[in-house]
Design a protein around this motif. Structure first.
Motif, PDB file in Angstrom:
ATOM      1  N   TRP A   1       9.816  66.719  -4.521  1.00 15.00           N
ATOM      2  CA  TRP A   1      10.929  66.892  -5.450  1.00 15.00           C
ATOM      3  C   TRP A   1      11.388  68.346  -5.533  1.00 15.00           C
ATOM      4  O   TRP A   1      12.198  68.688  -6.385  1.00 15.00           O
ATOM      5  CB  TRP A   1      10.495  66.425  -6.841  1.00 15.00           C
ATOM      6  CG  TRP A   1      10.095  64.987  -6.860  1.00 15.00           C
ATOM      7  CD1 TRP A   1       8.832  64.488  -6.757  1.00 15.00           C
ATOM      8  CD2 TRP A   1      10.961  63.867  -6.961  1.00 15.00           C
ATOM      9  NE1 TRP A   1       8.852  63.122  -6.791  1.00 15.00           N
ATOM     10  CE2 TRP A   1      10.153  62.698  -6.917  1.00 15.00           C
ATOM     11  CE3 TRP A   1      12.337  63.707  -7.082  1.00 15.00           C
ATOM     12  CZ2 TRP A   1      10.669  61.424  -6.992  1.00 15.00           C
ATOM     13  CZ3 TRP A   1      12.866  62.432  -7.160  1.00 15.00           C
ATOM     14  CH2 TRP A   1      12.032  61.311  -7.121  1.00 15.00           C
ATOM     15  N   ALA A   2      10.894  69.184  -4.627  1.00 13.76           N
ATOM     16  CA  ALA A   2      11.147  70.617  -4.753  1.00 13.76           C
ATOM     17  C   ALA A   2      12.625  70.970  -4.654  1.00 13.76           C
ATOM     18  O   ALA A   2      13.076  71.963  -5.211  1.00 13.76           O
ATOM     19  CB  ALA A   2      10.358  71.375  -3.680  1.00 13.76           C
TER      20      ALA A   2
ATOM     21  N   ARG B   1      16.584  67.437 -12.668  1.00  9.17           N
ATOM     22  CA  ARG B   1      15.350  66.647 -12.601  1.00  9.17           C
ATOM     23  C   ARG B   1      15.292  65.534 -13.650  1.00  9.17           C
ATOM     24  O   ARG B   1      14.240  64.968 -13.887  1.00  9.17           O
ATOM     25  CB  ARG B   1      14.148  67.580 -12.770  1.00  9.17           C
ATOM     26  CG  ARG B   1      14.089  68.654 -11.695  1.00  9.17           C
ATOM     27  CD  ARG B   1      12.847  69.524 -11.841  1.00  9.17           C
ATOM     28  NE  ARG B   1      12.766  70.485 -10.764  1.00  9.17           N
ATOM     29  CZ  ARG B   1      12.303  70.199  -9.535  1.00  9.17           C
ATOM     30  NH1 ARG B   1      11.880  68.988  -9.260  1.00  9.17           N
ATOM     31  NH2 ARG B   1      12.271  71.120  -8.605  1.00  9.17           N
ATOM     32  N   SER B   2      16.404  65.208 -14.247  1.00  8.27           N
ATOM     33  CA  SER B   2      16.415  64.230 -15.335  1.00  8.27           C
ATOM     34  C   SER B   2      16.580  62.809 -14.812  1.00  8.27           C
ATOM     35  O   SER B   2      17.447  62.539 -13.977  1.00  8.27           O
ATOM     36  CB  SER B   2      17.546  64.548 -16.315  1.00  8.27           C
ATOM     37  OG  SER B   2      17.374  65.848 -16.844  1.00  8.27           O
TER      38      SER B   2
ATOM     39  N   SER C   1       3.900  59.086 -13.639  1.00  8.24           N
ATOM     40  CA  SER C   1       3.714  60.039 -12.550  1.00  8.24           C
ATOM     41  C   SER C   1       4.533  59.554 -11.362  1.00  8.24           C
ATOM     42  O   SER C   1       4.842  58.367 -11.248  1.00  8.24           O
ATOM     43  CB  SER C   1       2.231  60.148 -12.155  1.00  8.24           C
ATOM     44  OG  SER C   1       1.757  58.902 -11.684  1.00  8.24           O
TER      45      SER C   1
ATOM     46  N   ASN D   1       5.247  65.036 -11.276  1.00  5.89           N
ATOM     47  CA  ASN D   1       4.778  64.726 -12.630  1.00  5.89           C
ATOM     48  C   ASN D   1       5.966  64.520 -13.550  1.00  5.89           C
ATOM     49  O   ASN D   1       6.887  65.336 -13.581  1.00  5.89           O
ATOM     50  CB  ASN D   1       3.911  65.865 -13.155  1.00  5.89           C
ATOM     51  CG  ASN D   1       2.691  66.090 -12.294  1.00  5.89           C
ATOM     52  OD1 ASN D   1       1.968  65.159 -11.983  1.00  5.89           O
ATOM     53  ND2 ASN D   1       2.482  67.336 -11.890  1.00  5.89           N
TER      54      ASN D   1
ATOM     55  N   SER E   1      11.712  63.853 -17.169  1.00  2.00           N
ATOM     56  CA  SER E   1      11.949  64.916 -16.190  1.00  2.00           C
ATOM     57  C   SER E   1      10.821  64.918 -15.178  1.00  2.00           C
ATOM     58  O   SER E   1       9.652  64.735 -15.536  1.00  2.00           O
ATOM     59  CB  SER E   1      12.034  66.272 -16.887  1.00  2.00           C
ATOM     60  OG  SER E   1      12.238  67.303 -15.949  1.00  2.00           O
TER      61      SER E   1
ATOM     62  N   ASP F   1       8.826  67.069 -12.123  1.00  4.22           N
ATOM     63  CA  ASP F   1       8.682  68.409 -11.553  1.00  4.22           C
ATOM     64  C   ASP F   1       8.512  68.314 -10.040  1.00  4.22           C
ATOM     65  O   ASP F   1       8.526  67.226  -9.455  1.00  4.22           O
ATOM     66  CB  ASP F   1       7.530  69.171 -12.208  1.00  4.22           C
ATOM     67  CG  ASP F   1       6.168  68.536 -11.948  1.00  4.22           C
ATOM     68  OD1 ASP F   1       6.045  67.718 -11.004  1.00  4.22           O
ATOM     69  OD2 ASP F   1       5.221  68.854 -12.686  1.00  4.22           O
ATOM     70  N   ALA F   2       8.336  69.471  -9.391  1.00  5.02           N
ATOM     71  CA  ALA F   2       8.280  69.513  -7.932  1.00  5.02           C
ATOM     72  C   ALA F   2       7.098  68.735  -7.377  1.00  5.02           C
ATOM     73  O   ALA F   2       7.123  68.296  -6.227  1.00  5.02           O
ATOM     74  CB  ALA F   2       8.225  70.961  -7.448  1.00  5.02           C
ATOM     75  N   SER F   3       6.050  68.538  -8.175  1.00  3.57           N
ATOM     76  CA  SER F   3       4.865  67.811  -7.720  1.00  3.57           C
ATOM     77  C   SER F   3       4.921  66.327  -8.040  1.00  3.57           C
ATOM     78  O   SER F   3       3.991  65.579  -7.716  1.00  3.57           O
ATOM     79  CB  SER F   3       3.612  68.431  -8.346  1.00  3.57           C
ATOM     80  OG  SER F   3       3.488  69.791  -7.982  1.00  3.57           O
TER      81      SER F   3
ATOM     82  N   THR G   1       7.505  63.953 -17.402  1.00  3.81           N
ATOM     83  CA  THR G   1       7.256  64.209 -18.821  1.00  3.81           C
ATOM     84  C   THR G   1       8.529  63.951 -19.604  1.00  3.81           C
ATOM     85  O   THR G   1       9.634  63.920 -19.043  1.00  3.81           O
ATOM     86  CB  THR G   1       6.822  65.668 -19.053  1.00  3.81           C
ATOM     87  OG1 THR G   1       7.825  66.549 -18.532  1.00  3.81           O
ATOM     88  CG2 THR G   1       5.492  65.961 -18.373  1.00  3.81           C
TER      89      THR G   1
END
Length: 468
Positions: free
Chosen positions: A79-80, A85-86, A31, A105, A99, A101-103, A107
């Motif tokens: 991260w927005a 995002r890699s 995270s 997280n 990757s 995400d904007a929050s 994955t």
């Protein structure tokens, strides 16, 4: 040096009843959050003001501000803003693609699974690469957001295990440069809008070893991103630019484009440090007149500076010498027997056939047809007499400066024709269909003006140089 802790990746062990996961071990789950750390702003840390040049004076001032406070180039707290995002996570000899995400997280379609209870060394970087990080380059064109993102190298290392939470802190491995540009006296040029800033004499690539980025290779040029658009007040224009740089110490040249005119400043040796923001203030003063390599010029609102005199003249109303197109000396009535003038294409300043460059040096050169047409359109013209010499005088519609072009006529078979009747001047442009024709100005009166490819190359005509 303080670094910027850009995000924390928490690694937690978890159990699952999934048979496949049991076979592989516990999955490494990630995270991300962002914490901002920055060095204090030292307002007393100003550099020395540097005076560069005099006729077209330019000043470079440098000072430091905060180090990078959050992730660049978005410079926000999440991260927005990311388009890519890699993130690469290297464990052992394997690189895993995650990757965010904007929050925050993280994955992965192919995550790492623990197969041991021992500590595991992790290195990670952004932008993602599928191979080990041994080199990195910033983009030469950083005007787009995507290219700036590709130019911002983040790197971090840590060790992880299954039994506790782990944090990896990323730091910036490139320098961030903010350039404040001011152009004074823009009434001397056609358009006061600052449209472009480039930086040359800078290495764009480097090698990476244990997270340290070291400049290597040859110098190149970066086109900077415009963060604050050009605005003009009282004939002074301002704009702000930024770029990401490989850490290095270098002497660089900044060229600003203002309404089609390029102005240059060479900044003495400066050090750009990883993870630091450095701000450079560049002040360009546009002069209305001056000298270049001992020859006077004047600005009349065009993209180039115009010589005050003809080649071979000692003042603006003397005829000067007459030259055949592409010749290396004064008019000789006939061309050399090798007919080189017929084989010439457009004359470039470094071709050896530009009489203005050959005799005056520096950046002086023959004008183009387009430049003569711009001169005509940017001025109000009258036919007048100066010291007994007939000619055309232009008064700039932009800044009020004047230029006088004597009607020196032309030479044919050693006979001087149409003196005090017409301006006959060469350009650098050749005909593509007739090898005995080249671009020529003919200026007889306010209404009787032309600059086209209809000049017979072996005629002797005047030369009025320009410089950039």
């Amino acid at each position: 040096m303080a670094f910027i802790a850009l995000f924390a990746m928490t690694f937690a062990a978890c159990s699952s009843s999934d048979d496949a996961q049991k076979e592989q071990g516990t999955q490494l789950k990630l995270s991300a959050g962002i914490t901002a750390q920055k060095e204090p702003y030292n307002i007393g840390e100003w550099g020395t003001e540097i005076q560069i040049g005099d006729v077209e004076a330019a000043i470079a001032k440098e000072f430091k501000i905060d180090t990078v406070a959050t992730r660049t180039p978005s410079d926000d707290s999440d991260w927005a803003g990311m388009t890519d995002r890699s993130i690469a996570v290297k464990i052992g000899n394997t690189i895993y693609k995650y990757s965010v995400d904007a929050s925050g997280n993280l994955t992965s379609n192919t995550p790492y699974y623990f197969t041991t209870t021992s500590n595991v060394a992790v290195s990670s970087w952004y932008p993602y690469t599928s191979t080990a990080l041994s080199s990195f380059s910033v983009q030469s064109d950083q005007t787009s957001y995507a290219n700036r993102e590709k130019s911002d190298l983040l790197y971090g290392t840590t060790t992880v295990n299954q039994g506790s939470a782990n944090v990896i802190s990323y730091s910036h491995k490139v320098a961030k440069l903010i350039v404040s540009v001011k152009v004074n006296n823009t009434q001397h040029i056609a358009n006061g809008t600052i449209s472009k800033l480039t930086m040359s004499g800078i290495k764009l690539s480097g090698t990476v070893s244990n997270g340290t980025l070291t400049a290597s290779g040859s110098n190149g040029t970066i086109t900077l991103h415009n963060t604050i658009a050009s605005s003009t007040s009282n004939n002074n224009s301002t704009a702000t630019y930024e770029a990401y740089l490989i850490p290095q110490t270098t002497t660089s040249t900044f060229v600003v484009s203002v309404g089609g005119t390029n102005l240059s400043i060479a900044v003495p040796s400066k050090t750009f440090a990883a993870g630091k923001i450095q701000t450079l203030e560049l002040i360009y003063n546009v002069a209305g007149s001056g000298t270049e390599n001992g020859h006077a010029w004047v600005r009349v609102g065009t993209a180039v500076k115009w010589a005050v005199t003809n080649v071979g003249a000692n003042n603006d109303y003397n005829y000067g010498n007459h030259y055949q197109w592409g010749a290396k000396d004064v008019y000789a009535n006939t061309y050399p027997t090798d007919n080189y003038y017929k084989e010439l294409t457009n004359i470039t300043p470094t071709s050896g056939y530009d009489i203005a460059r050959n005799l005056w040096g520096s950046t002086w050169r023959l004008p183009t047809i387009t430049e003569y047409n711009e001169l005509y359109n940017k001025c109000t013209w009258t036919r007048t007499t100066k010291s007994g010499v007939r000619g055309m005088q232009g008064t700039s519609k932009i800044n009020g400066n004047t230029i006088f072009i004597p009607q020196a006529g032309y030479l044919i078979n050693n006979i001087h024709r149409e003196k005090d009747v017409t301006c006959e001047y060469w350009t650098s442009i050749a005909s593509t269909s007739k090898n005995d024709k080249a671009g020529s100005l003919r200026f007889e009166s306010v209404e009787n003006y032309s600059c086209t490819i209809d000049g017979t190359r072996w005629l002797g005509k005047s030369v009025r140089p320009v410089c950039d």
